[in-house]
Design a protein around this motif. Structure first.
Motif, PDB file in Angstrom:
ATOM      1  N   GLU A  11      43.868  50.130  47.561  1.00  0.00           N
ATOM      2  CA  GLU A  11      43.751  49.684  46.176  1.00  0.00           C
ATOM      3  C   GLU A  11      42.301  49.261  45.961  1.00  0.00           C
ATOM      4  OE1 GLU A  11      45.629  46.065  43.681  1.00  0.00           O
ATOM      5  OE2 GLU A  11      47.076  47.486  44.489  1.00  0.00           O
ATOM      6  N   LEU A  12      41.628  49.929  45.046  1.00  0.00           N
ATOM      7  CA  LEU A  12      40.235  49.642  44.745  1.00  0.00           C
ATOM      8  C   LEU A  12      40.179  48.908  43.412  1.00  0.00           C
ATOM      9  CD1 LEU A  12      37.248  50.022  45.512  1.00  0.00           C
ATOM     10  CD2 LEU A  12      37.303  52.171  44.240  1.00  0.00           C
ATOM     11  N   ILE A  13      39.554  47.728  43.407  1.00  0.00           N
ATOM     12  CA  ILE A  13      39.492  46.886  42.216  1.00  0.00           C
ATOM     13  C   ILE A  13      38.029  46.645  41.856  1.00  0.00           C
ATOM     14  CG2 ILE A  13      40.072  44.635  41.224  1.00  0.00           C
ATOM     15  CD1 ILE A  13      42.324  44.489  43.353  1.00  0.00           C
ATOM     16  N   PHE A  14      37.688  46.867  40.587  1.00  0.00           N
ATOM     17  CA  PHE A  14      36.362  46.571  40.054  1.00  0.00           C
ATOM     18  C   PHE A  14      36.531  45.605  38.900  1.00  0.00           C
ATOM     19  CE2 PHE A  14      33.106  47.440  36.800  1.00  0.00           C
ATOM     20  CZ  PHE A  14      31.986  47.056  37.518  1.00  0.00           C
ATOM     21  N   VAL A  15      35.863  44.465  38.953  1.00  0.00           N
ATOM     22  CA  VAL A  15      35.949  43.459  37.889  1.00  0.00           C
ATOM     23  C   VAL A  15      34.825  43.724  36.886  1.00  0.00           C
ATOM     24  CG1 VAL A  15      35.854  41.008  37.338  1.00  0.00           C
ATOM     25  CG2 VAL A  15      37.035  41.766  39.407  1.00  0.00           C
ATOM     26  N   LYS A  16      35.219  44.021  35.647  1.00  0.00           N
ATOM     27  CA  LYS A  16      34.258  44.270  34.571  1.00  0.00           C
ATOM     28  C   LYS A  16      33.788  42.961  33.946  1.00  0.00           C
ATOM     29  CE  LYS A  16      35.225  47.576  31.716  1.00  0.00           C
ATOM     30  NZ  LYS A  16      35.942  48.446  30.766  1.00  0.00           N
ATOM     31  N   GLU A  17      34.722  42.032  33.712  1.00  0.00           N
ATOM     32  CA  GLU A  17      34.402  40.729  33.111  1.00  0.00           C
ATOM     33  C   GLU A  17      35.328  39.671  33.690  1.00  0.00           C
ATOM     34  OE1 GLU A  17      34.354  40.644  28.832  1.00  0.00           O
ATOM     35  OE2 GLU A  17      33.670  42.711  28.726  1.00  0.00           O
ATOM     36  N   GLY A  18      34.810  38.462  33.832  1.00  0.00           N
ATOM     37  CA  GLY A  18      35.626  37.352  34.301  1.00  0.00           C
ATOM     38  C   GLY A  18      35.664  37.242  35.820  1.00  0.00           C
ATOM     39  N   VAL A  19      36.700  36.552  36.317  1.00  0.00           N
ATOM     40  CA  VAL A  19      36.878  36.313  37.754  1.00  0.00           C
ATOM     41  C   VAL A  19      38.313  36.641  38.118  1.00  0.00           C
ATOM     42  CG1 VAL A  19      36.797  34.595  39.602  1.00  0.00           C
ATOM     43  CG2 VAL A  19      35.153  34.467  37.734  1.00  0.00           C
ATOM     44  N   LEU A  20      38.493  37.356  39.221  1.00  0.00           N
ATOM     45  CA  LEU A  20      39.813  37.683  39.752  1.00  0.00           C
ATOM     46  C   LEU A  20      39.933  37.064  41.131  1.00  0.00           C
ATOM     47  CD1 LEU A  20      42.499  39.273  39.638  1.00  0.00           C
ATOM     48  CD2 LEU A  20      41.257  41.197  40.656  1.00  0.00           C
ATOM     49  N   SER A  21      40.959  36.237  41.327  1.00  0.00           N
ATOM     50  CA  SER A  21      41.169  35.562  42.611  1.00  0.00           C
ATOM     51  C   SER A  21      42.357  36.188  43.328  1.00  0.00           C
ATOM     52  CB  SER A  21      41.418  34.070  42.393  1.00  0.00           C
ATOM     53  OG  SER A  21      40.288  33.476  41.784  1.00  0.00           O
ATOM     54  N   LEU A  22      42.085  36.751  44.512  1.00  0.00           N
ATOM     55  CA  LEU A  22      43.096  37.434  45.316  1.00  0.00           C
ATOM     56  C   LEU A  22      43.058  36.942  46.752  1.00  0.00           C
ATOM     57  CD1 LEU A  22      42.541  41.200  44.401  1.00  0.00           C
ATOM     58  CD2 LEU A  22      44.409  39.761  43.645  1.00  0.00           C
ATOM     59  N   GLU A  23      44.142  37.198  47.447  1.00  0.00           N
ATOM     60  CA  GLU A  23      44.208  36.969  48.890  1.00  0.00           C
ATOM     61  C   GLU A  23      44.753  38.237  49.534  1.00  0.00           C
ATOM     62  OE1 GLU A  23      46.986  34.597  52.055  1.00  0.00           O
ATOM     63  OE2 GLU A  23      46.786  33.769  50.045  1.00  0.00           O
ATOM     64  N   GLY A  26      45.661  36.714  54.303  1.00  0.00           N
ATOM     65  CA  GLY A  26      45.184  35.357  54.571  1.00  0.00           C
ATOM     66  C   GLY A  26      43.739  35.082  54.217  1.00  0.00           C
ATOM     67  N   ARG A  27      43.012  36.078  53.739  1.00  0.00           N
ATOM     68  CA  ARG A  27      41.607  35.891  53.362  1.00  0.00           C
ATOM     69  C   ARG A  27      41.488  35.900  51.838  1.00  0.00           C
ATOM     70  NH1 ARG A  27      36.386  39.600  54.909  1.00  0.00           N
ATOM     71  NH2 ARG A  27      34.890  38.278  53.865  1.00  0.00           N
ATOM     72  N   GLU A  28      40.868  34.866  51.279  1.00  0.00           N
ATOM     73  CA  GLU A  28      40.779  34.730  49.828  1.00  0.00           C
ATOM     74  C   GLU A  28      39.470  35.307  49.300  1.00  0.00           C
ATOM     75  OE1 GLU A  28      40.900  31.171  46.572  1.00  0.00           O
ATOM     76  OE2 GLU A  28      42.263  31.028  48.285  1.00  0.00           O
ATOM     77  N   PHE A  29      39.554  35.939  48.134  1.00  0.00           N
ATOM     78  CA  PHE A  29      38.404  36.542  47.456  1.00  0.00           C
ATOM     79  C   PHE A  29      38.388  36.074  46.010  1.00  0.00           C
ATOM     80  CE2 PHE A  29      39.860  39.493  50.700  1.00  0.00           C
ATOM     81  CZ  PHE A  29      38.696  39.808  51.381  1.00  0.00           C
ATOM     82  N   ASP A  30      37.215  35.713  45.505  1.00  0.00           N
ATOM     83  CA  ASP A  30      37.000  35.428  44.093  1.00  0.00           C
ATOM     84  C   ASP A  30      36.008  36.464  43.585  1.00  0.00           C
ATOM     85  OD1 ASP A  30      38.635  33.109  43.680  1.00  0.00           O
ATOM     86  OD2 ASP A  30      37.184  31.972  44.856  1.00  0.00           O
ATOM     87  N   LEU A  31      36.532  37.520  42.990  1.00  0.00           N
ATOM     88  CA  LEU A  31      35.693  38.619  42.527  1.00  0.00           C
ATOM     89  C   LEU A  31      35.089  38.285  41.176  1.00  0.00           C
ATOM     90  CD1 LEU A  31      38.035  41.604  43.368  1.00  0.00           C
ATOM     91  CD2 LEU A  31      36.034  40.855  44.634  1.00  0.00           C
ATOM     92  N   GLN A  32      33.780  38.368  41.087  1.00  0.00           N
ATOM     93  CA  GLN A  32      33.030  38.125  39.851  1.00  0.00           C
ATOM     94  C   GLN A  32      32.775  39.456  39.145  1.00  0.00           C
ATOM     95  OE1 GLN A  32      32.087  34.828  39.173  1.00  0.00           O
ATOM     96  NE2 GLN A  32      33.137  34.253  41.062  1.00  0.00           N
ATOM     97  N   ALA A  33      32.378  39.372  37.893  1.00  0.00           N
ATOM     98  CA  ALA A  33      32.025  40.571  37.136  1.00  0.00           C
ATOM     99  C   ALA A  33      30.993  41.397  37.905  1.00  0.00           C
ATOM    100  CB  ALA A  33      31.472  40.185  35.764  1.00  0.00           C
ATOM    101  N   GLY A  34      31.243  42.698  38.000  1.00  0.00           N
ATOM    102  CA  GLY A  34      30.342  43.603  38.714  1.00  0.00           C
ATOM    103  C   GLY A  34      30.680  43.786  40.181  1.00  0.00           C
ATOM    104  N   GLU A  35      31.660  43.055  40.700  1.00  0.00           N
ATOM    105  CA  GLU A  35      32.030  43.159  42.112  1.00  0.00           C
ATOM    106  C   GLU A  35      33.256  44.048  42.301  1.00  0.00           C
ATOM    107  OE1 GLU A  35      30.314  39.098  44.032  1.00  0.00           O
ATOM    108  OE2 GLU A  35      32.371  39.013  43.294  1.00  0.00           O
ATOM    109  N   THR A  36      33.338  44.620  43.489  1.00  0.00           N
ATOM    110  CA  THR A  36      34.409  45.540  43.862  1.00  0.00           C
ATOM    111  C   THR A  36      35.053  45.065  45.150  1.00  0.00           C
ATOM    112  OG1 THR A  36      33.163  47.373  42.890  1.00  0.00           O
ATOM    113  CG2 THR A  36      34.895  47.964  44.419  1.00  0.00           C
TER     114      THR A  36
END
Length: 69
Positions: A11-23, A26-36
């Motif tokens: 699953e490939l995720i690209f954040v265009k705007e805002g913040v997406l918080s995933l785990e 067991g590893r947490e990610f806070d994806l910012q705009a422009g991050e994949t």
């Protein structure tokens, strides 16, 4: 919130705007705009916070020929 699941594809995720918080596993990610982020097949992943207002993202799933996922 992103669902809690284990899928058998990448699953490939690209954040265009805002913040997406995933785990993932067991590893947490806070994806910012422009991050994949690339999530791996067979690993549990889930959202850790509700989607923020204004969140915009692109999400795709895929398999590799002859490989995992």
């Amino acid at each position: 919130m992103h669902p809690d699941r284990v899928i058998q594809t990448y699953e490939l995720i690209f954040v265009k705007e805002g913040v997406l918080s995933l785990e993932e596993a067991g590893r947490e990610f806070d994806l910012q705009a422009g991050e994949t982020l690339l999530l791996w097949p067979g690993r549990r992943h889930r959202g850790v916070r509700p989607f923020a207002p204004g969140l915009s993202l692109l999400l795709g799933t895929f398999r590799t020929p002859g490989g995992s996922g």
